[in-house]
Design an enzyme around this catalytic site. Sequence first.
Site, PDB file in Angstrom:
ATOM      1  N   GLU A   1      -5.840  13.233   1.254  1.00 14.09           N
ATOM      2  CA  GLU A   1      -8.036  12.544   1.808  1.00 14.09           C
ATOM      3  C   GLU A   1      -7.876  13.114   3.085  1.00 14.09           C
ATOM      4  O   GLU A   1      -8.824  13.748   3.004  1.00 14.09           O
ATOM      5  CB  GLU A   1      -7.028  10.939   2.520  1.00 14.09           C
ATOM      6  CG  GLU A   1      -7.258   9.928   1.739  1.00 14.09           C
ATOM      7  CD  GLU A   1      -6.902   8.299   2.122  1.00 14.09           C
ATOM      8  OE1 GLU A   1      -7.894   7.729   2.090  1.00 14.09           O
ATOM      9  OE2 GLU A   1      -5.901   8.407   2.641  1.00 14.09           O
TER      10      GLU A   1
ATOM     11  N   LYS B   1       0.377  -0.913   0.266  1.00 12.88           N
ATOM     12  CA  LYS B   1       0.314  -0.129  -0.052  1.00 12.88           C
ATOM     13  C   LYS B   1       1.008   1.127  -0.189  1.00 12.88           C
ATOM     14  O   LYS B   1       1.699   1.458   0.779  1.00 12.88           O
ATOM     15  CB  LYS B   1      -0.746   0.242   1.427  1.00 12.88           C
ATOM     16  CG  LYS B   1      -1.408  -1.253   1.174  1.00 12.88           C
ATOM     17  CD  LYS B   1      -3.252  -0.508   0.499  1.00 12.88           C
ATOM     18  CE  LYS B   1      -4.250   0.455   1.235  1.00 12.88           C
ATOM     19  NZ  LYS B   1      -5.439   0.225   0.793  1.00 12.88           N
TER      20      LYS B   1
END
Length: 458
Positions: free
Chosen positions: A292, A285
């Site tokens: 965000e 990841k």
Amino acid sequence: MSKDKLWGGRFTQPTDKFVEEFTASINFDKRLYHQDIRGSIAHATMLGKQGIIPLEDVELIVKGLKEILEQIEAGTFDFSVSLEDIHMNIEARLSAKIGDAGKRLHTGRSRNDQVALDIRLYLRDELVEISAYLDLLMDSLIYQAEENLGVVMPGFTHLQTAQPILFSHHMMAYHEMLKRDKGRMEDCLKRTNVLPLGAGALAGTTFPIDREHVAELLEFPEVTRNSLDSVSDRDFALEFCSAASILMMHLSRFSEELILWSTSEFKFVDLSDSFCTGSSIMPQKKNPDVPELVRGKTGRVYGNLMALLTVMKSLPLAYNKDMQEDKEPLFDTIDTVKGSLKVFADMVREMRINPTRMGQAAGAGFSTATDVADYLVRKGLPFRDAHEVVGKAVRYCIENEMDIPELSLAEWQLFSGKIDKDIFACITVEASVNARKATGGTALERVKAEIERAKEGR
Ligand code: ARG
């Protein structure tokens, strides 16, 4: 009784300890110290010039305030909650230092006009800084637009492929949004940049003050015209919070696109590692934390606007203690907007785009269907009929698992005899993009011209 209080005279009972903390604002308004001292120096100077206080006192006051400023900046000033706010902390310290001269500073002034002044001075500087941060981000957008001139990507409506566009055109869309944001900040500055000092508590003052002189000393182009309004107005803070909310809304849309574009499904952009984090469990990841978080922080800026609007709602004139609640949402909005702009300016400049992926996607999803319809219009078909013809061709493609560029001339002619081999030159993504030449369109020459215009607009 309340001997340490500057207003203790009419009181016989000390303030409840908890109430003292509950009503104090020093923990968050201490950031106004610079503005408070600057305002007090201007006020004292004017009082001296008008013969309201002795010039020797003015000298002592100015000297004392400058020493306090140094102490605060050196971190050696002891802020006291029992002195409630920054105004009384500084004034009490001044009187402790210089005695009666210090006690004369508050002549012809109230904390109500003083706090209004301090916030305006503070916001005024921050607005200039925020405009500069907006410039930085706009520069990053221009940088990306110029670096990637000619890169095509799909333009979306309903998040469905619509028509091919230039990546630069997409970047310059955000440039337009931020330019309007800057305009709103500049507009807010006009109404923030007005001197409220001299309104006193609410009705003005009995002393022969010279407000215009204070305005000159503090570089305010105007003074407020109604003392009641001067101390009860927080429109400028609301305007800022509104402009900030719109700005954050823009950043949240950009955030959302960057998050989407960084997915393995899209792969349009690669955000620099320095703006992402990994997962503690999933080794593959790379999370787009910065966009965000900015998307999330948009919520808090909207919340601040609602908080301030709600604090001000239905307040009778003039000052009410409720208004002390103006500072935290205002300061938090300033901090959040500045942080978001700063991190975005760097992140956008450093992001790398994937022209191959964007180009493939730009040609897929029947993105040039409108171009075929426009082609048929040029061959004499009414637009609605052309739309119908192309709709049928798209249906044919779906049934045969093809896309528009794969249709042969014979297949095209199943749908309209007006279609000839010149169709193929119209349905490349480049042709599609470059055909949109009117002002505001995505054609390369158009976008280049808009980039130049944006650079000249500086
Ligand atoms: N700490 C107060 C505020 O931030 C200053 C003004 C107080 N005025 C008053 N009359 N209590 O609003």
